[in-house]
Structures are given as structure tokens and as C-alpha cells.
Design an enzyme around this catalytic site. Structure first.
Site, PDB file in Angstrom:
ATOM      1  N   GLY A 184      15.729  29.366  31.058  1.00  0.00           N
ATOM      2  CA  GLY A 184      16.234  30.436  30.183  1.00  0.00           C
ATOM      3  C   GLY A 184      17.430  31.160  30.784  1.00  0.00           C
ATOM      4  N   MET A 185      17.905  32.163  30.073  1.00  0.00           N
ATOM      5  CA  MET A 185      19.119  32.877  30.519  1.00  0.00           C
ATOM      6  C   MET A 185      18.880  33.543  31.880  1.00  0.00           C
ATOM      7  SD  MET A 185      21.509  35.496  28.403  1.00  0.00           S
ATOM      8  CE  MET A 185      20.347  36.816  28.154  1.00  0.00           C
ATOM      9  N   TYR A 188       7.599  42.951  19.322  1.00  0.00           N
ATOM     10  CA  TYR A 188       8.127  42.503  20.620  1.00  0.00           C
ATOM     11  C   TYR A 188       7.813  43.536  21.709  1.00  0.00           C
ATOM     12  CZ  TYR A 188      11.583  41.650  24.317  1.00  0.00           C
ATOM     13  OH  TYR A 188      12.196  41.464  25.537  1.00  0.00           O
ATOM     14  N   TRP A 216       8.667  35.473  24.642  1.00  0.00           N
ATOM     15  CA  TRP A 216       9.158  35.439  23.264  1.00  0.00           C
ATOM     16  C   TRP A 216      10.226  36.526  23.201  1.00  0.00           C
ATOM     17  CZ3 TRP A 216       7.527  32.815  18.671  1.00  0.00           C
ATOM     18  CH2 TRP A 216       8.196  33.250  17.520  1.00  0.00           C
ATOM     19  N   ASP A 244      13.093  47.581  28.032  1.00  0.00           N
ATOM     20  CA  ASP A 244      13.231  48.977  27.597  1.00  0.00           C
ATOM     21  C   ASP A 244      12.592  49.200  26.210  1.00  0.00           C
ATOM     22  OD1 ASP A 244      15.323  47.268  26.620  1.00  0.00           O
ATOM     23  OD2 ASP A 244      16.403  49.029  25.900  1.00  0.00           O
TER      24      ASP A 244
HETATM   25  N1  LIG Z   1      17.592  39.024  26.640  1.00  0.00           N
HETATM   26  C1  LIG Z   1      17.545  40.342  26.742  1.00  0.00           C
HETATM   27  O1  LIG Z   1      18.478  41.052  26.324  1.00  0.00           O
HETATM   28  C2  LIG Z   1      16.356  41.005  27.387  1.00  0.00           C
HETATM   29  C3  LIG Z   1      16.295  42.408  27.419  1.00  0.00           C
HETATM   30  C4  LIG Z   1      15.201  43.020  28.037  1.00  0.00           C
HETATM   31  C5  LIG Z   1      14.203  42.246  28.617  1.00  0.00           C
HETATM   32  N2  LIG Z   1      14.283  40.895  28.557  1.00  0.00           N
HETATM   33  C6  LIG Z   1      13.205  40.118  29.183  1.00  0.00           C
HETATM   34  O2  LIG Z   1      13.800  39.294  30.170  1.00  0.00           O
HETATM   35  C7  LIG Z   1      13.059  38.088  30.313  1.00  0.00           C
HETATM   36  C8  LIG Z   1      13.985  36.881  30.240  1.00  0.00           C
HETATM   37  O3  LIG Z   1      14.662  36.907  29.000  1.00  0.00           O
HETATM   38  P1  LIG Z   1      15.776  35.821  28.621  1.00  0.00           P
HETATM   39  O4  LIG Z   1      16.710  36.476  27.688  1.00  0.00           O
HETATM   40  O5  LIG Z   1      16.269  35.136  29.839  1.00  0.00           O
HETATM   41  O6  LIG Z   1      14.876  34.807  27.781  1.00  0.00           O
HETATM   42  P2  LIG Z   1      15.233  33.360  27.207  1.00  0.00           P
HETATM   43  O7  LIG Z   1      16.597  32.912  27.584  1.00  0.00           O
HETATM   44  O8  LIG Z   1      14.835  33.386  25.757  1.00  0.00           O
HETATM   45  O9  LIG Z   1      14.203  32.448  28.011  1.00  0.00           O
HETATM   46  C9  LIG Z   1      12.835  32.527  27.779  1.00  0.00           C
HETATM   47  C10 LIG Z   1      12.224  31.256  28.292  1.00  0.00           C
HETATM   48  O10 LIG Z   1      10.814  31.246  27.962  1.00  0.00           O
HETATM   49  C11 LIG Z   1      10.471  29.881  27.760  1.00  0.00           C
HETATM   50  N3  LIG Z   1       9.235  29.756  26.990  1.00  0.00           N
HETATM   51  C12 LIG Z   1       9.056  29.908  25.660  1.00  0.00           C
HETATM   52  N4  LIG Z   1       7.768  29.678  25.334  1.00  0.00           N
HETATM   53  C13 LIG Z   1       7.132  29.362  26.486  1.00  0.00           C
HETATM   54  C14 LIG Z   1       5.791  29.012  26.809  1.00  0.00           C
HETATM   55  N5  LIG Z   1       4.830  28.952  25.867  1.00  0.00           N
HETATM   56  N6  LIG Z   1       5.482  28.750  28.110  1.00  0.00           N
HETATM   57  C15 LIG Z   1       6.433  28.812  29.062  1.00  0.00           C
HETATM   58  N7  LIG Z   1       7.714  29.138  28.823  1.00  0.00           N
HETATM   59  C16 LIG Z   1       8.053  29.400  27.550  1.00  0.00           C
HETATM   60  C17 LIG Z   1      11.655  29.287  27.022  1.00  0.00           C
HETATM   61  O11 LIG Z   1      11.734  27.902  27.249  1.00  0.00           O
HETATM   62  P3  LIG Z   1      11.554  26.813  26.077  1.00  0.00           P
HETATM   63  O12 LIG Z   1      11.998  27.449  24.795  1.00  0.00           O
HETATM   64  O13 LIG Z   1      12.406  25.684  26.551  1.00  0.00           O
HETATM   65  O14 LIG Z   1      10.087  26.484  26.074  1.00  0.00           O
HETATM   66  C18 LIG Z   1      12.834  29.993  27.700  1.00  0.00           C
HETATM   67  O15 LIG Z   1      13.374  29.226  28.750  1.00  0.00           O
HETATM   68  C19 LIG Z   1      11.965  38.147  29.233  1.00  0.00           C
HETATM   69  O16 LIG Z   1      10.773  38.640  29.803  1.00  0.00           O
HETATM   70  C20 LIG Z   1      12.499  39.164  28.235  1.00  0.00           C
HETATM   71  O17 LIG Z   1      11.449  39.794  27.521  1.00  0.00           O
HETATM   72  C21 LIG Z   1      15.332  40.249  27.961  1.00  0.00           C
END
Ligand SMILES: NC(=O)c1ccc[n+]([C@@H]2O[C@H](COP(=O)([O-])OP(=O)(O)OC[C@H]3O[C@@H](n4cnc5c(N)ncnc54)[C@H](OP(=O)(O)O)[C@@H]3O)[C@@H](O)[C@H]2O)c1
Length: 284
Positions: A10-11, A126, A62, A103
Site C-alpha cells: 500500500g501507499m 471508517y 479499509w 484523525d
Molecule cells: N490515506 C490516508 O490519507 C490516511 C489518513 C489517515 C490514516 N490512514 C491510515 O494509514 C494506514 C495506511 O493507509 P494507506 O493509505 O497506505 O492505505 P492503502 O494504500 O489503501 O493500503 C492498504 C493496504 O491494505 C491491504 N489490504 C486490504 N484488505 C486486506 C486484508 N483483508 N488483509 C490484508 N491486507 C489488506 C491492501 O492490499 P490489497 O488491496 O492488495 O489486498 C493495501 O495494500 C491505514 O491504517 C489508514 O487507515 C490513511
């Protein structure tokens, strides 16, 4: 140390893997549900027991905020149960767990930056599912958890608002952004650094982990456009106008910057300002 990283494709996960490699850790990088589905308790137990990590960094989630309203059970399963499964497995192997959160556990009504001792009040599926994940992790691993709340992530391995703004500013005559939504934008590279600092110096607790400072979405967009060397005008709108026209499915906090009180109290706050982080990102 041995680190097991979920969501490694993921990112955020891909930058956590890169930083862990740079530091010379022994890494088990699990890219997505094909490598390990964290909603499957038996699979999680088997994986953690096999690898016996010193720490697990959970970057799986998610993350589709609006989509979670329509597919609530899938979001609860991944963000709440998935986190609990990892914590249960870590309890068996005496591993630490770094659980990434958001947040969006806050309602945005405080009107200023939230610190770790402020009460939570999520407003969306979420946010509620991530907050439940936090609680389940604390319960299963009272002495070996680190909850790292972050906000508005951008990084090279994901679709993100920084790239979207640059592209839009290159192709449109003007842009419009909200002037009264206040955020702490965060680079996944800087977040990965702190997540690994936490894993290496494990002190249980909840930590706010964002780049330093805060800004409105309008300031954020104007800064990016200027740093990209573009002159596209960015016009203001209000949060209320945005909600009325876009009608997003999920309710979001309007003012949810995070104060990194716990990192500061523990002398571990190395986050650069959000402006420096964006300059670094655009250069790379
Ligand atoms: N993006 C934001 O702006 C933001 C802001 C605040 C907090 N966060 C938190 O930061 C963290 C990382 O976020 P991100 O943006 O990097 O997320 P992301 O790019 O959407 O990556 C999430 C990963 O979770 C994996 N995933 C999905 N279902 C899964 C399952 N059942 N078992 C194992 N892996 C699974 C996905 O892989 P596949 O789809 O290949 O399975 C994907 O690689 C998360 O906890 C998110 O809540 C993000």
C-alpha cells in the site's frame, strides 16, 4: 530486529518496507490480502507464529472513507477485527504491534488541534471502525501496542491529493479548495521514519504522527501549485458549500489537525513541517 509488515504494497506500507530495509531490519513484507488476509484469524495466528517477529507494523486497512458507509461490514471486519486478530497473535508471540489509525476518530468540533488525551467521537463508519480497532488492540496487548494516528497521507505508491493537485493545476484554468477545513498533511516517508522509531524504541501508548503544523485545504493546494512552479489560481470555497455540492457519503471532521504531544513528551518528535515535506516529495 525482525519486522512483519502487513499492507506492505500500500501507499504507507511500501515506504515502511523501504525504511525498514534501509535500517537493515529482517523484514517479512506481506503485500495485501493475497499474502496474508488479516480478517482470517487462523491465517494471522499461523503467520505470526511462524515468523516470530519482534514487532508487527499493520499498514493494512479499509481506507475508502465514503465506500465504508455502503460496505460497513467489510470495513468493520478489516479495520476492527483485522487489527484485533494481529493483536491476539502478537500476544501469543510476545511481539509488539504498531497499529496505524486516523484523525477521523475525532468529530472535529474541538475547533483546534487534537492531542492524544482528547476524547474520541468518530462520525463515520471508517472512523468508528478504526477507533474500534484501536480499542481492541489496547485490550489484547495492553503493554505492547503503539497506536499511531495520522492524517491526509501522500506518498509515491498511492493515489494522493498532492499528485492530483499538480495534475489538475497543469490541465485546468483554475482550481477550487475548501478554506475552512483544517488538516495536518503527512508524508508517508516521514511517517515511516517515526513508525520504525516507535518499533525500535517500544513504549506502549497512543501517538499522533503527522508532519508538523496545520493548514487549510486551500493553503495546502496553493502551496503545492506554487512549489510545482505553476500559476493556476486556486479559489476558496467553504466546507458547507463543498458538502452541499459533492454530497459525500461519509461525514468528515472539519477541523482535525493533530498535535504530537506524546512524541514531544517522550523526546521523539522528528517530524519536519508539512511545507518541507511537500518540497521533498515534489523534488523526488
Ligand atoms: N490515506 C490516508 O490519507 C490516511 C489518513 C489517515 C490514516 N490512514 C491510515 O494509514 C494506514 C495506511 O493507509 P494507506 O493509505 O497506505 O492505505 P492503502 O494504500 O489503501 O493500503 C492498504 C493496504 O491494505 C491491504 N489490504 C486490504 N484488505 C486486506 C486484508 N483483508 N488483509 C490484508 N491486507 C489488506 C491492501 O492490499 P490489497 O488491496 O492488495 O489486498 C493495501 O495494500 C491505514 O491504517 C489508514 O487507515 C490513511
Amino acid at each position: 530486529m525482525r519486522l512483519l509488515i502487513t499492507g506492505a504494497g500500500g501507499m504507507l506500507g511500501s515506504d515502511v518496507v523501504a525504511e525498514a530495509q534501509r535500517r537493515g531490519h529482517d523484514i517479512v513484507a506481506l503485500a495485501g490480502r493475497a499474502a496474508l488476509d488479516i480478517t482470517d484469524l487462523a491465517a494471522v495466528r499461523a503467520c505470526v507464529t511462524t515468523h516470530q517477529p519482534d514487532a508487527v507494523v499493520n499498514c493494512s486497512a479499509w481506507t475508502n472513507v465514503d465506500g465504508a458507509e455502503a460496505e460497513a461490514d467489510a470495513a468493520w471486519k478489516l479495520n476492527a477485527l483485522g487489527a484485533a486478530h494481529l493483536a491476539t497473535a502478537c500476544a501469543q508471540t510476545q511481539s509488539w504491534l504498531v497499529q496505524v489509525s486516523t484523525d477521523f476518530v475525532f468529530d472535529g468540533e474541538k475547533g483546534s488541534a487534537y492531542h492524544e488525551f482528547d476524547p474520541v467521537n468518530p462520525q463515520s463508519v471508517y472512523g468508528a471502525s478504526k477507533e474500534a480497532g484501536e480499542r481492541l488492540v489496547r485490550t489484547a496487548l495492553p503493554d505492547r501496542h503503539m497506536i499511531a494516528r495520522t492524517s491526509f497521507l501522500y506518498g509515491k505508491s498511492g493515489k494522493n491529493l498532492v499528485d492530483t493537485i499538480v495534475r489538475a493545476a497543469q490541465s485546468r484554468p483554475s482550481l477550487t479548495f475548501v478554506e475552512d477545513q483544517i488538516i495536518s498533511p503527512t508524508s508517508t516517508v516521514d511517517l515511516a521514519t517515526t513508525l520504525l522509531d516507535l518499533a525500535e524504541t517500544p513504549l506502549a501508548g497512543t501517538y499522533h504522527t503527522t508532519n508538523a503544523g496545520q493548514c487549510s485545504l486551500l493553503e495546502f493546494a496553493r502551496f503545492i501549485v506554487a512549489e510545482a512552479g505553476l500559476a493556476t489560481p486556486v479559489n476558496p470555497t467553504t466546507f458547507a458549500e463543498y458538502v452541499a455540492s459533492a454530497k459525500p457519503a461519509a461525514k468528515r471532521p472539519r477541523v482535525s489537525p493533530l498535535e504530537r504531544k506524546m512524541l514531544a513528551l517522550r523526546g521523539m518528535d522528528t517530524f519536519p513541517s508539512w511545507q518541507d515535506a511537500i518540497r521533498t516529495y515534489l523534488k523526488s
